[in-house]
Design a protein around this motif. Structure first.
Motif, short mmCIF file in Angstrom:
data_model
loop_
_atom_site.label_atom_id
_atom_site.label_comp_id
_atom_site.label_asym_id
_atom_site.label_seq_id
_atom_site.Cartn_x
_atom_site.Cartn_y
_atom_site.Cartn_z
N ARG A 88 0.84 -1.19 0.00
CA ARG A 88 0.00 0.00 0.00
C ARG A 88 0.89 1.25 0.00
O ARG A 88 1.74 1.41 0.88
CB ARG A 88 -0.93 0.03 1.22
CG ARG A 88 -1.90 -1.14 1.28
CD ARG A 88 -2.90 -0.98 2.40
NE ARG A 88 -3.84 -2.10 2.43
CZ ARG A 88 -5.03 -2.07 3.01
NH1 ARG A 88 -5.43 -0.96 3.62
NH2 ARG A 88 -5.83 -3.12 3.00
N THR A 89 0.65 2.13 -0.96
CA THR A 89 1.41 3.38 -1.05
C THR A 89 0.46 4.54 -1.30
O THR A 89 -0.72 4.33 -1.63
CB THR A 89 2.44 3.32 -2.19
OG1 THR A 89 1.74 3.10 -3.43
CG2 THR A 89 3.44 2.19 -1.99
N GLY A 90 0.95 5.74 -1.15
CA GLY A 90 0.15 6.92 -1.43
C GLY A 90 -0.26 6.94 -2.90
O GLY A 90 0.54 6.62 -3.79
N LEU A 96 5.20 5.55 1.47
CA LEU A 96 4.67 4.49 2.31
C LEU A 96 3.60 5.04 3.25
O LEU A 96 3.45 6.25 3.42
CB LEU A 96 5.80 3.82 3.09
CG LEU A 96 6.87 3.11 2.26
CD1 LEU A 96 7.94 2.52 3.16
CD2 LEU A 96 6.26 2.04 1.37
N MET A 97 2.87 4.13 3.89
CA MET A 97 1.76 4.51 4.75
C MET A 97 2.24 5.21 6.02
O MET A 97 3.32 4.92 6.54
CB MET A 97 0.95 3.27 5.14
CG MET A 97 0.41 2.47 3.98
SD MET A 97 -0.35 0.92 4.55
CE MET A 97 -1.77 1.55 5.46
N THR A 98 1.39 6.12 6.52
CA THR A 98 1.64 6.72 7.82
C THR A 98 1.11 5.79 8.91
O THR A 98 0.36 4.85 8.64
CB THR A 98 0.95 8.09 7.93
OG1 THR A 98 -0.47 7.90 7.83
CG2 THR A 98 1.41 9.01 6.81
N LEU A 169 -8.61 6.92 1.98
CA LEU A 169 -7.32 6.98 2.66
C LEU A 169 -6.19 7.45 1.74
O LEU A 169 -5.03 7.53 2.18
CB LEU A 169 -6.96 5.60 3.22
CG LEU A 169 -7.87 5.06 4.33
CD1 LEU A 169 -7.48 3.64 4.71
CD2 LEU A 169 -7.83 5.96 5.55
N ASN A 170 -6.54 7.75 0.48
CA ASN A 170 -5.56 8.20 -0.52
C ASN A 170 -4.44 7.17 -0.69
O ASN A 170 -3.26 7.49 -0.72
CB ASN A 170 -4.96 9.55 -0.11
CG ASN A 170 -4.23 10.22 -1.28
OD1 ASN A 170 -4.55 10.00 -2.44
ND2 ASN A 170 -3.22 11.03 -0.96
N LEU A 171 -4.86 5.90 -0.82
CA LEU A 171 -3.91 4.81 -0.98
C LEU A 171 -4.20 4.04 -2.26
O LEU A 171 -5.30 4.08 -2.79
CB LEU A 171 -3.99 3.84 0.21
CG LEU A 171 -3.57 4.36 1.58
CD1 LEU A 171 -3.88 3.32 2.65
CD2 LEU A 171 -2.09 4.71 1.60
N SER A 172 -3.20 3.32 -2.72
CA SER A 172 -3.36 2.41 -3.85
C SER A 172 -2.43 1.23 -3.65
O SER A 172 -1.45 1.31 -2.90
CB SER A 172 -3.06 3.12 -5.18
OG SER A 172 -1.71 3.57 -5.19
#
Length: 295
Positions: A88-90, A96-98, A169-172
């Motif tokens: 999972r990344t922005g 990387l994720m927070t 969550l603004n992830l992909s």
């Protein structure tokens, strides 16, 4: 030139919808598999609080959350996503994720399947559900419809994420450019957990076959409690009467484990106290009850 190379690399790192679906399927097996294991071992949370209040529940949701957060913290991916080599990344930054995104992701991965399964079970067994539970079921249905639309848009490469949760969550999901770097102990531990994925598949296969055996097994009813010698098929109760209330059966409901028939309200009330068949003592749940309809 460098921008086109970077774009090509990003496109190559995008997983197909089939790989994402496989990862989601594996994630969805964790909670029911752990539940079946703990049910079989008769493990759970059950102790008294203040006064007459009791705390009863499962430990499998807690372990599911811990497992998912462990993977999200170390691999930036859920258990199933890590198994298939995803990360999972922005969505725009590629970072990387927070920590906040990891906590939210682990909670959603755990709570949503548990809540949905619980509400669907109550609804399927015609239990009285509150208006808030009905609204929650409608929200879950709306989410699945929205996810189907997102999946289609992702399939035609019109959306950067396959799920509204990922979008919020603004992830992909991407393939990492480099393999995750873990210390030796963490690497061995996580690898053992990934081997557990095959065990999850086995649990699912075993449970599905076990359910088929319940439906299409022997037609001979199990004998009553062995520790009650005075109970036999002839003197438990007259034919046509409920073994619990000893009156004529109302809304007949059969137990697929033992084959005995009870009043719907009687067997439901009994299962709230003890999760066993009142006649045979075999362990049963609401899923083992079958309503009998007259034609």
């Amino acid at each position: 030139m460098s921008e086109s190379a970077n774009l090509r690399q990003n496109l190559q790192n995008i997983p197909s919808i089939f790989e994402i679906s496989a990862a989601e399927t594996l994630d969805s097996l964790i909670y029911p598999a752990l539940s079946k294991i703990f049910d079989y071992l008769n493990l759970g949370v059950d102790f008294k609080l203040l006064g007459a209040y009791r705390l009863k529940g499962e430990v499998s949701p807690i372990l599911t959350w811990v497992l998912q957060y462990l993977y999200l913290r170390n691999r930036d991916a859920s258990f199933g996503e890590s198994f298939y080599g995803l990360q999972r990344t922005g969505m725009t930054s590629g970072e990387l994720m927070t920590r906040q995104q990891k906590l939210i992701s682990a909670s959603i991965l755990t709570l949503m399947p548990v809540l949905e399964r619980h509400l669907k079970t109550r609804s399927a067994h015609h239990e009285d559900i509150s208006i808030w539970e009905r609204h929650t079921l409608n929200v879950l249905r709306a989410y699945h419809a929205s996810k189907a639309i997102h999946t289609f848009l992702y399939l035609i490469k019109y959306a950067g994420s396959h799920s509204p949760i990922f979008r919020a969550l603004n992830l992909s999901l991407r393939y990492p450019n480099e393999p995750p770097k873990d210390d030796k102990i963490t690497y061995v531990f996580l690898k053992l957990l990934e081997v557990f994925a095959f065990f999850l598949q086995f649990i699912q296969w075993w449970y599905s076959n076990d359910q088929r055996r319940k439906i299409g097994g022997t037609l001979k009813n199990p004998v009553p409690f062995k520790n009650k010698p005075d109970m036999s098929r002839e003197n438990i109760h007259p034919k046509g009467d409920c073994p619990v209330c000893l009156m004529k059966i109302q809304t007949p409901t059969a137990c697929s484990i033992s084959g005995y028939v009870y009043c719907w309200k009687c067997i439901i009330s009994h299962l709230k106290e003890r999760s066993i068949c009142p006649v045979t003592g075999y362990k049963i749940t609401l899923d083992d009850l079958v309503r009998i309809y007259e034609t």
